[in-house]
Design a protein around this motif. Sequence first.
Motif, PDB file in Angstrom:
ATOM      1  N   MET A   1      32.956  -0.143  -6.515  1.00  0.00           N
ATOM      2  CA  MET A   1      33.233  -0.944  -5.384  1.00  0.00           C
ATOM      3  C   MET A   1      32.518  -0.641  -4.129  1.00  0.00           C
ATOM      4  N   THR A   2      31.494  -1.097  -3.419  1.00  0.00           N
ATOM      5  CA  THR A   2      30.940  -0.679  -2.396  1.00  0.00           C
ATOM      6  C   THR A   2      30.990  -1.627  -1.210  1.00  0.00           C
ATOM      7  N   CYS A   3      31.108  -2.831  -1.390  1.00  0.00           N
ATOM      8  CA  CYS A   3      31.219  -3.860  -0.196  1.00  0.00           C
ATOM      9  C   CYS A   3      32.110  -4.976  -0.386  1.00  0.00           C
ATOM     10  N   ALA A   4      32.639  -5.497   0.684  1.00  0.00           N
ATOM     11  CA  ALA A   4      33.506  -6.524   0.795  1.00  0.00           C
ATOM     12  C   ALA A   4      33.493  -7.604  -0.223  1.00  0.00           C
ATOM     13  N   THR A   5      32.230  -7.916  -0.881  1.00  0.00           N
ATOM     14  CA  THR A   5      32.109  -8.975  -2.252  1.00  0.00           C
ATOM     15  C   THR A   5      32.668  -8.501  -3.644  1.00  0.00           C
ATOM     16  N   CYS A   6      32.678  -6.959  -3.448  1.00  0.00           N
ATOM     17  CA  CYS A   6      33.110  -6.485  -4.571  1.00  0.00           C
ATOM     18  C   CYS A   6      34.563  -6.799  -5.160  1.00  0.00           C
ATOM     19  N   PRO A   7      35.305  -6.717  -4.339  1.00  0.00           N
ATOM     20  CA  PRO A   7      36.848  -6.880  -4.926  1.00  0.00           C
ATOM     21  C   PRO A   7      36.982  -8.244  -5.508  1.00  0.00           C
TER      22      PRO A   7
END
Length: 94
Positions: free
Chosen positions: A34-40
Amino acid sequence: MNLRTLALATAFASLSATGAAAAERTVTLKVDNMTCATCPPTVKKSLQRVQGVTKVEVDLDKEIAVVVFDDAKADIKALIKATTNAGYPSRLAQ
Ligand SMILES: [Cu+2]
């Protein structure tokens, strides 16, 4: 006699309630990638698609997903498989 019957019935009812609640489990998964805000949201959706899952909270900073599920319908293996198939391998957090 009536009181005793009532007491027994009450005890039985609370035992049943405990039994029903025991089917609901909450686990914390450590989620990789999970590297950015769209991952979660992607991780969350993958877990919500697992039958028996009732609640998912994903924390990007802590790299975790907290999952509430009915353990009669789902298990930890199915949860891990779901995130892994979405591109985010996970394991049970300690
Ligand atoms: Cu991302």
